[in-house]
Design an enzyme around this catalytic site. Structure first.
Site, PDB file in Angstrom:
ATOM      1  N   ARG A 118      -2.935   6.660  27.742  1.00 54.05           N
ATOM      2  CA  ARG A 118      -2.552   7.262  26.464  1.00 54.05           C
ATOM      3  C   ARG A 118      -1.347   6.595  25.799  1.00 54.05           C
ATOM      4  O   ARG A 118      -1.137   6.805  24.601  1.00 54.05           O
ATOM      5  CB  ARG A 118      -2.228   8.754  26.665  1.00 54.05           C
ATOM      6  CG  ARG A 118      -1.008   8.979  27.556  1.00 54.05           C
ATOM      7  CD  ARG A 118      -0.929  10.382  28.126  1.00 54.05           C
ATOM      8  NE  ARG A 118       0.232  10.543  28.994  1.00 54.05           N
ATOM      9  CZ  ARG A 118       0.302  10.088  30.257  1.00 54.05           C
ATOM     10  NH1 ARG A 118      -0.722   9.445  30.784  1.00 54.05           N
ATOM     11  NH2 ARG A 118       1.375  10.274  30.978  1.00 54.05           N
TER      12      ARG A 118
ATOM     13  N   CYS B 121      16.569  25.942  14.425  1.00 51.25           N
ATOM     14  CA  CYS B 121      16.647  24.793  15.326  1.00 51.25           C
ATOM     15  C   CYS B 121      15.670  25.021  16.477  1.00 51.25           C
ATOM     16  O   CYS B 121      15.029  26.071  16.565  1.00 51.25           O
ATOM     17  CB  CYS B 121      18.075  24.583  15.831  1.00 51.25           C
ATOM     18  SG  CYS B 121      18.626  25.750  17.105  1.00 51.25           S
TER      19      CYS B 121
ATOM     20  N   ASP C 230      14.519   5.181  26.531  1.00 50.61           N
ATOM     21  CA  ASP C 230      13.691   5.656  27.639  1.00 50.61           C
ATOM     22  C   ASP C 230      14.161   4.963  28.917  1.00 50.61           C
ATOM     23  O   ASP C 230      14.346   3.747  28.933  1.00 50.61           O
ATOM     24  CB  ASP C 230      12.207   5.351  27.400  1.00 50.61           C
ATOM     25  CG  ASP C 230      11.281   6.226  28.237  1.00 50.61           C
ATOM     26  OD1 ASP C 230      11.525   6.370  29.455  1.00 50.61           O
ATOM     27  OD2 ASP C 230      10.321   6.781  27.671  1.00 50.61           O
TER      28      ASP C 230
ATOM     29  N   CYS D  29       3.010  16.449  31.652  1.00 51.96           N
ATOM     30  CA  CYS D  29       1.682  15.862  31.699  1.00 51.96           C
ATOM     31  C   CYS D  29       1.287  15.511  33.128  1.00 51.96           C
ATOM     32  O   CYS D  29       0.112  15.582  33.489  1.00 51.96           O
ATOM     33  CB  CYS D  29       1.635  14.609  30.825  1.00 51.96           C
ATOM     34  SG  CYS D  29       1.816  14.936  29.058  1.00 51.96           S
TER      35      CYS D  29
ATOM     36  N   CYS E 179      16.050  28.188  18.369  1.00 55.50           N
ATOM     37  CA  CYS E 179      15.564  29.396  17.698  1.00 55.50           C
ATOM     38  C   CYS E 179      14.100  29.628  18.046  1.00 55.50           C
ATOM     39  O   CYS E 179      13.656  30.770  18.236  1.00 55.50           O
ATOM     40  CB  CYS E 179      15.689  29.257  16.181  1.00 55.50           C
ATOM     41  SG  CYS E 179      17.359  29.186  15.521  1.00 55.50           S
TER      42      CYS E 179
ATOM     43  N   ASP F 205       9.155  15.001  27.162  1.00 55.36           N
ATOM     44  CA  ASP F 205       8.267  16.034  27.700  1.00 55.36           C
ATOM     45  C   ASP F 205       9.000  16.973  28.661  1.00 55.36           C
ATOM     46  O   ASP F 205       8.405  17.534  29.566  1.00 55.36           O
ATOM     47  CB  ASP F 205       7.052  15.409  28.392  1.00 55.36           C
ATOM     48  CG  ASP F 205       7.435  14.548  29.591  1.00 55.36           C
ATOM     49  OD1 ASP F 205       8.645  14.388  29.850  1.00 55.36           O
ATOM     50  OD2 ASP F 205       6.526  14.032  30.271  1.00 55.36           O
TER      51      ASP F 205
ATOM     52  N   ARG G  20       0.826  -1.217   0.000  1.00 48.20           N
ATOM     53  CA  ARG G  20       0.000   0.000   0.000  1.00 48.20           C
ATOM     54  C   ARG G  20       0.856   1.261   0.000  1.00 48.20           C
ATOM     55  O   ARG G  20       0.381   2.319  -0.413  1.00 48.20           O
ATOM     56  CB  ARG G  20      -0.952   0.007   1.196  1.00 48.20           C
ATOM     57  CG  ARG G  20      -1.930  -1.153   1.237  1.00 48.20           C
ATOM     58  CD  ARG G  20      -2.772  -1.251  -0.048  1.00 48.20           C
ATOM     59  NE  ARG G  20      -3.828  -2.231   0.078  1.00 48.20           N
ATOM     60  CZ  ARG G  20      -3.728  -3.523  -0.215  1.00 48.20           C
ATOM     61  NH1 ARG G  20      -2.565  -4.001  -0.654  1.00 48.20           N
ATOM     62  NH2 ARG G  20      -4.750  -4.340  -0.084  1.00 48.20           N
TER      63      ARG G  20
END
Length: 249
Positions: free
Chosen positions: A70, A170, A59, A187, A173, A127, A11
């Site tokens: 989530r 960047c 991580d 969060c 900036c 985050d 596809r």
């Protein structure tokens, strides 16, 4: 590609802007995903499914119950498990032909430089401003494109920073370092609606696939999304001649 790969990616191959050449580029590409949480989950799953041949997931955190609202790469059985390792298993379940490495540590210093230098593209799914600045600086030094995403409450944003483009700004900036704290925009402190991270993470994955395959035109400027109104906005972002990160280059 063998017959199975041709069927799996058919596809995408039928898309004129990707075709077999673009798919082969994806299969040979190396992407570094920093953060395997809300944004990193859809990024890892879509890049693996689309046939990006080599992924590195970084991580240091473990899966917690509050993440499952989530962070779709993880499930109840993954509670207490390292997020990068959990996301790797979920991505391999979609595409066992994808090579996926795990860095179960907080990337910084030499480790950050080495991981970025080994990649064709980096996706910032963190985050924390401190992490974003460090990733941005490493990408500028290595000349590696960076796809940056963020999501908080009902608001999301995406930007692509490509050091190979002399006119491209960047991250510094866009958000000059000013010493403000990270926690105000986390969060954990501010909350986030579940599908928002899927939307922004999918946008990041799309831009990564375009950059790695050569399809279309890379995103320019800053796109923001207001989930409460359903409206997108786009802003032109010029390069800052006084930027502490990219001005010298």
């Amino acid at each position: 590609m063998n017959d199975e790969a041709l069927l799996r990616y058919s596809r995408q191959i039928m898309l004129e802007s990707i075709d077999i050449v673009g798919q082969e580029r994806l299969l040979a590409s190396r992407a570094l995903v920093v953060g395997a949480g809300g944004l990193g989950s859809p990024v890892a799953l879509y890049l693996a499914a689309a046939g990006v041949g080599h992924l590195t997931l970084a991580d240091a955190d473990a899966v917690e119950l509050s993440n499952l609202q989530r962070q779709i790469a993880h499930g109840m059985a993954d509670l207490g498990r390292n997020k990068a390792d959990s996301a790797r298993e979920a991505a391999l379940a979609l595409n066992p032909g994808c090579e996926i490495a795990v860095l179960d540590e907080h990337l910084d210093g030499a480790a950050m430089e080495a991981a970025v230098a080994a990649a064709d593209l980096v996706l910032d799914c963190t985050d924390r401003f401190s992490s974003r600045y460090a990733i941005n600086a490493a990408c500028r030094r290595a000349g590696v494109p960076l796809v940056s995403g963020a999501a908080i409450r009902f608001s999301g944003q995406l930007a692509v920073f490509d050091p190979r483009d002399t006119e491209c700004p960047c991250y510094a900036c866009l958000y000059p370092p000013d010493g403000s704290g990270d926690e105000a925009l986390s969060c954990a402190e501010s909350g986030v609606v579940a599908p928002l991270v899927g939307l922004i993470g999918s946008f990041q994955a799309l831009e990564a696939i375009k950059l790695l395959s050569g399809a279309g035109t890379p995103h320019r400027g800053l796109s923001t999304f207001d989930g409460l109104s359903g409206q997108w906005r786009h802003f032109r972002v010029p390069r800052d001649p006084a930027c502490p990160v990219c001005a010298a280059s």
